[in-house]
Design a protein around this motif. Structure first.
Motif, PDB file in Angstrom:
ATOM      1  N   ASN A   5       0.832  -1.207   0.000  1.00 28.22           N
ATOM      2  CA  ASN A   5       0.000   0.000   0.000  1.00 28.22           C
ATOM      3  C   ASN A   5       0.866   1.257   0.000  1.00 28.22           C
ATOM      4  N   TYR A   6       1.779   1.299  -0.942  1.00 26.76           N
ATOM      5  CA  TYR A   6       2.696   2.447  -1.004  1.00 26.76           C
ATOM      6  C   TYR A   6       1.913   3.742  -1.150  1.00 26.76           C
ATOM      7  N   SER A   7       2.236   4.708  -0.306  1.00 24.63           N
ATOM      8  CA  SER A   7       1.458   5.948  -0.245  1.00 24.63           C
ATOM      9  C   SER A   7       1.928   6.991  -1.253  1.00 24.63           C
ATOM     10  N   GLY A   8       3.115   6.776  -1.842  1.00 24.60           N
ATOM     11  CA  GLY A   8       3.699   7.813  -2.701  1.00 24.60           C
ATOM     12  C   GLY A   8       4.504   8.816  -1.893  1.00 24.60           C
ATOM     13  N   MET A   9       4.483   8.679  -0.562  1.00 22.33           N
ATOM     14  CA  MET A   9       5.242   9.592   0.304  1.00 22.33           C
ATOM     15  C   MET A   9       6.414   8.874   0.963  1.00 22.33           C
ATOM     16  N   GLN A  10       6.671   7.656   0.533  1.00 24.06           N
ATOM     17  CA  GLN A  10       7.751   6.876   1.143  1.00 24.06           C
ATOM     18  C   GLN A  10       8.968   6.894   0.226  1.00 24.06           C
ATOM     19  N   TYR A  11      10.124   7.016   0.841  1.00 26.11           N
ATOM     20  CA  TYR A  11      11.344   7.208   0.071  1.00 26.11           C
ATOM     21  C   TYR A  11      11.976   5.870  -0.288  1.00 26.11           C
ATOM     22  N   ASP A  12      12.377   5.736  -1.534  1.00 27.07           N
ATOM     23  CA  ASP A  12      13.099   4.536  -1.965  1.00 27.07           C
ATOM     24  C   ASP A  12      14.584   4.786  -1.813  1.00 27.07           C
ATOM     25  N   GLN A  13      15.143   4.106  -0.857  1.00 25.20           N
ATOM     26  CA  GLN A  13      16.528   4.270  -0.479  1.00 25.20           C
ATOM     27  C   GLN A  13      17.484   3.953  -1.636  1.00 25.20           C
ATOM     28  N   ILE A  14      17.186   2.915  -2.389  1.00 28.43           N
ATOM     29  CA  ILE A  14      18.116   2.466  -3.418  1.00 28.43           C
ATOM     30  C   ILE A  14      18.111   3.413  -4.616  1.00 28.43           C
ATOM     31  N   HIS A  15      16.930   3.744  -5.073  1.00 34.61           N
ATOM     32  CA  HIS A  15      16.833   4.564  -6.289  1.00 34.61           C
ATOM     33  C   HIS A  15      16.769   6.059  -5.983  1.00 34.61           C
ATOM     34  N   ARG A  16      16.801   6.405  -4.725  1.00 33.94           N
ATOM     35  CA  ARG A  16      16.843   7.795  -4.297  1.00 33.94           C
ATOM     36  C   ARG A  16      15.718   8.613  -4.920  1.00 33.94           C
ATOM     37  N   SER A  17      14.538   8.059  -4.806  1.00 32.82           N
ATOM     38  CA  SER A  17      13.371   8.791  -5.290  1.00 32.82           C
ATOM     39  C   SER A  17      12.171   8.264  -4.514  1.00 32.82           C
ATOM     40  N   TYR A  18      11.029   8.894  -4.702  1.00 34.36           N
ATOM     41  CA  TYR A  18       9.849   8.448  -3.992  1.00 34.36           C
ATOM     42  C   TYR A  18       9.254   7.223  -4.672  1.00 34.36           C
ATOM     43  N   ILE A  19       8.897   6.252  -3.851  1.00 37.45           N
ATOM     44  CA  ILE A  19       8.237   5.058  -4.372  1.00 37.45           C
ATOM     45  C   ILE A  19       6.871   5.487  -4.899  1.00 37.45           C
ATOM     46  N   PRO A  20       6.574   5.186  -6.165  1.00 40.11           N
ATOM     47  CA  PRO A  20       5.269   5.587  -6.690  1.00 40.11           C
ATOM     48  C   PRO A  20       4.142   4.960  -5.865  1.00 40.11           C
ATOM     49  N   ALA A  21       3.077   5.714  -5.714  1.00 41.18           N
ATOM     50  CA  ALA A  21       1.930   5.173  -4.997  1.00 41.18           C
ATOM     51  C   ALA A  21       1.480   3.871  -5.658  1.00 41.18           C
ATOM     52  N   HIS A  22       1.235   2.880  -4.865  1.00 38.24           N
ATOM     53  CA  HIS A  22       0.751   1.586  -5.349  1.00 38.24           C
ATOM     54  C   HIS A  22      -0.043   0.997  -4.196  1.00 38.24           C
TER      55      HIS A  22
ATOM     56  N   SER B 166      -4.433   6.169   2.732  1.00 38.22           N
ATOM     57  CA  SER B 166      -4.415   6.278   4.189  1.00 38.22           C
ATOM     58  C   SER B 166      -4.601   4.928   4.876  1.00 38.22           C
ATOM     59  N   ILE B 167      -4.937   3.904   4.101  1.00 35.85           N
ATOM     60  CA  ILE B 167      -5.031   2.561   4.676  1.00 35.85           C
ATOM     61  C   ILE B 167      -3.601   2.012   4.858  1.00 35.85           C
ATOM     62  N   SER B 168      -3.355   1.371   6.009  1.00 34.87           N
ATOM     63  CA  SER B 168      -2.030   0.834   6.321  1.00 34.87           C
ATOM     64  C   SER B 168      -1.624  -0.261   5.341  1.00 34.87           C
ATOM     65  N   GLU B 169      -0.302  -0.523   5.324  1.00 35.47           N
ATOM     66  CA  GLU B 169       0.178  -1.660   4.547  1.00 35.47           C
ATOM     67  C   GLU B 169      -0.469  -2.934   5.088  1.00 35.47           C
ATOM     68  N   ASN B 170      -0.479  -3.957   4.243  1.00 36.78           N
ATOM     69  CA  ASN B 170      -1.191  -5.192   4.590  1.00 36.78           C
ATOM     70  C   ASN B 170      -2.605  -4.874   5.089  1.00 36.78           C
ATOM     71  N   PRO B 171      -3.437  -4.315   4.218  1.00 37.86           N
ATOM     72  CA  PRO B 171      -4.771  -3.881   4.645  1.00 37.86           C
ATOM     73  C   PRO B 171      -5.587  -5.033   5.236  1.00 37.86           C
ATOM     74  N   THR B 172      -6.351  -4.712   6.252  1.00 34.96           N
ATOM     75  CA  THR B 172      -7.280  -5.712   6.778  1.00 34.96           C
ATOM     76  C   THR B 172      -8.648  -5.074   6.946  1.00 34.96           C
ATOM     77  N   LEU B 173      -9.647  -5.918   6.877  1.00 37.53           N
ATOM     78  CA  LEU B 173     -11.025  -5.498   7.078  1.00 37.53           C
ATOM     79  C   LEU B 173     -11.644  -6.558   7.969  1.00 37.53           C
TER      80      LEU B 173
END
Lengths: 272, 332
Positions: A191-208, A230-237
């Protein structure tokens, strides 16, 4: 693009807050109130009434992990009530994208449901019920947490993509006819938010992220959820309902890269 | 609140260029600004104890980071070899790193060759700026787990924000993040002349970038935060992975074990028994809740509560540990 417009509006709201001096706790929750800025994004000029007689939102006062804040929405309507909640929209008011999800219940009553959300800063969490008679009713909970949207994905990011799309369905004991049962749908997804940093590629992980969750029971749709970052990674319901007969679940999940994941679950004792 | 672009700019601003020349230039700036660093209760060399020949440790306080302790809440120290010094962790702020450097200088005039970071956490790396620029013939080489730099890049904004809020804006302004010069994939040796340090990069445990340092000539094992004594362990990697790694640690020959928090231990039993009991209580408590179809909040209320009162800062960290363990164990 509506997403960007929402982010911009939320950032304006956040900037406004920063100028307000800090006060006591009650004072703070008033200062963090962004309802007037956020409400029009999702409900325009529609009237929204006090929902305290119909539903409640439960969440910890202070989150233990801002990326994983459990939120529960409880219906106060009894099984014989003449009112019905058709859908609940869950907003994390001061998040960059306030919408956590809209959860529709097209076929029958859901007693309560819960999920986990990211919280970027001290905020109200709002649940807006869409009633069968057309009214909109609101319940709220103030939560202290920060940094949840930009928190690094996963403790171990290499694991995240390897397990993408796994789904588990659990129930609390065996489903019995006309007896309330609690079920949980778990989805492995970063649940990548688009606001998380990709350490390896030095850019923001695209929202997914997971965009849609459909939970069917006995061939009828119990929950149709439209979800956002806004839903956490590994979404649960997790939800409670009263089955009219013992049958199986079918879960279908779609994400923002057009992946579809499906899972079926049949009760141990067979159908009946 | 920073959107992606704002955060990007902030990250680049604090992450210095990576060439040796650039690092030296950064050092010059740090040396100048050092003239105005405040004196006071926290001034002067960090107190250190020589726990084994050539091994000097400073014990951090069992406190949360605040302006009063300036982030001096974790152990750090250094190893003095014939050909030079290896510093192990740097404290939780540039000021603490500077005081550690003073402790090195008071102890030896041999050159600092290496700055080993045992993992990414701010209380272990925010003094880096003071030590990185202290080399006599250029920059000190930063040594870390192969995943250290990645983990720091992912968290740099968050960590800087915390440093600013808890220690102060000056600390956050001085702090720097660095590329790992020597990235350890599995094992690596660092020659200090009269002894060779053996570095081991571990699978995900306390974090996903834990690195230990063994000096076989003295049997001294710097465990970093793989080992907590007195202060409650903080799970930021994998509780199951951590328990596995702790079992593997017991097989290592060591007569002095230096935890990341808490006093030196002279046996693995003394170093690990309490911590393993805590982590196992955490796992079994969360599993019991999961087996009963319980929620995170129910796990927080019940799991591992038998450990309350046995650890410093239990209430500050335990609920988060339970939440982290719950998220891990519901899938594993």
């Amino acid at each position: 693009m509506p997403g960007l417009r929402l982010i911009a509006a939320a950032m304006v709201a956040a900037a406004t807050i920063a100028l307000v001096p800090q006060g006591g706790q009650a004072q703070q929750s008033i200062e963090y109130n962004q309802w007037d800025a956020v409400k029009p994004m999702y409900f325009g000029d529609r009237e929204i009434g006090d929902g305290s007689a119909v539903l409640a939102v439960k969440a910890p006062d202070r989150a233990h992990d801002a990326a994983l804040v459990p939120v529960e929405v409880i219906s106060k309507l009894g099984p014989d009530s003449d009112q019905r909640i058709e859908a609940v929209t869950l907003l994390v008011e001061r998040n960059p994208v306030p919408l956590a999800g809209r959860f529709a219940f097209p076929s029958q009553r859901i007693g309560k449901f819960s999920t986990r959300v990211r919280v970027q800063s001290y905020t109200y969490i709002r649940a807006i019920a869409e009633m069968a008679d057309g009214r909109l009713l609101r319940a709220s909970k103030f939560v202290k947490a920060s940094g949840g949207c930009s928190a690094p994905a996963m403790k171990d990011p290499e694991e995240a993509m390897a397990n993408l799309g796994q789904i588990r369905i659990r129930t609390s004991g065996d489903a019995r006819r006309s007896q309330p049962v609690t079920a949980q749908v778990m989805i492995r997804h970063p649940n990548y938010s688009g606001m998380q940093y990709d350490q390896i590629h030095r850019s923001y992980i695209p929202a997914h992220y997971v965009e849609g969750i459909a939970v069917d029971y006995a061939g009828q749709t119990l929950i149709r959820a439209k979800t956002d970052i806004s839903i956490s990674e590994n979404p649960t319901l997790r939800f409670t309902f009263t089955p009219e007969r013992v049958d199986g679940f079918a879960v279908s999940v779609t994400d923002s890269k057009n992946n579809t994941f499906q899972q079926h679950w049949a009760p141990a004792g067979g159908q009946g | 609140m920073l959107g992606p672009q704002g955060a990007d700019a902030a990250t680049d601003a604090v992450w210095p260029p990576l060439t040796r020349r650039a690092a030296i230039a950064t050092g010059a700036v740090a040396a100048l600004s050092g003239l105005s660093w405040p004196a006071g209760a926290q001034a002067g060399p960090l107190p250190v104890s020589e726990v084994a020949p050539g091994h000097f440790v400073h014990y951090g306080a069992h406190q949360m980071t605040d302006a009063g302790n300036a982030g001096d809440i974790a152990n750090c120290g250094f190893v003095v070899g014939r050909s030079g010094v290896a510093v192990i962790d740097s404290g939780g702020s540039p000021a603490v790193g500077r005081r550690l450097l003073q402790a090195v200088r008071r102890t030896t005039d041999r050159p600092i060759r290496y700055l080993i970071n045992t993992h990414m956490h701010p209380d272990h790396v925010f003094g880096n700026v003071a030590l990185r620029t202290a080399g006599d013939d250029g920059a000190v080489a930063i040594v870390g787990h192969a995943r250290l730099e990645a983990a720091l890049r992912a968290r740099s904004d968050t960590y800087l924000g915390q440093l600013k809020a808890r220690v102060g804006p000056t600390a956050a302004k001085r702090a720097r993040f660095y590329q790992t010069d020597i990235a350890v994939e599995a094992t690596r040796q660092l020659d200090l002349g009269d002894r060779t340090l053996e570095l081991t990069a571990w699978p995900t445990a306390h974090t996903n970038n834990d690195l230990s340092v063994l000096d076989p000539t003295t049997g001294t094992f710097w465990a970093g935060d793989l080992v907590f004594r007195t202060r409650v362990p903080a799970v930021d990697g994998s509780v199951l992975g951590w328990l596995d790694v702790l079992e593997r640690l017991r097989a290592r020959p060591a007569s002095t074990i230096l935890p990341g928090h808490g006093r030196a231990a002279s046996s693995w039993a003394a170093a690990l028994d309490d911590q393993q009991r805590y982590l196992r209580a955490l796992v079994s408590g969360v599993r019991a809740v999961l087996d009963d179809f319980g929620t995170i909040e129910q796990a927080v209320a019940t799991a591992g509560r038998s450990e309350a009162g046995r650890w410093a800062l239990f209430e500050q960290y335990h609920a988060r540990n339970v939440t982290t363990a719950y998220a891990e164990l519901e899938w594993n």
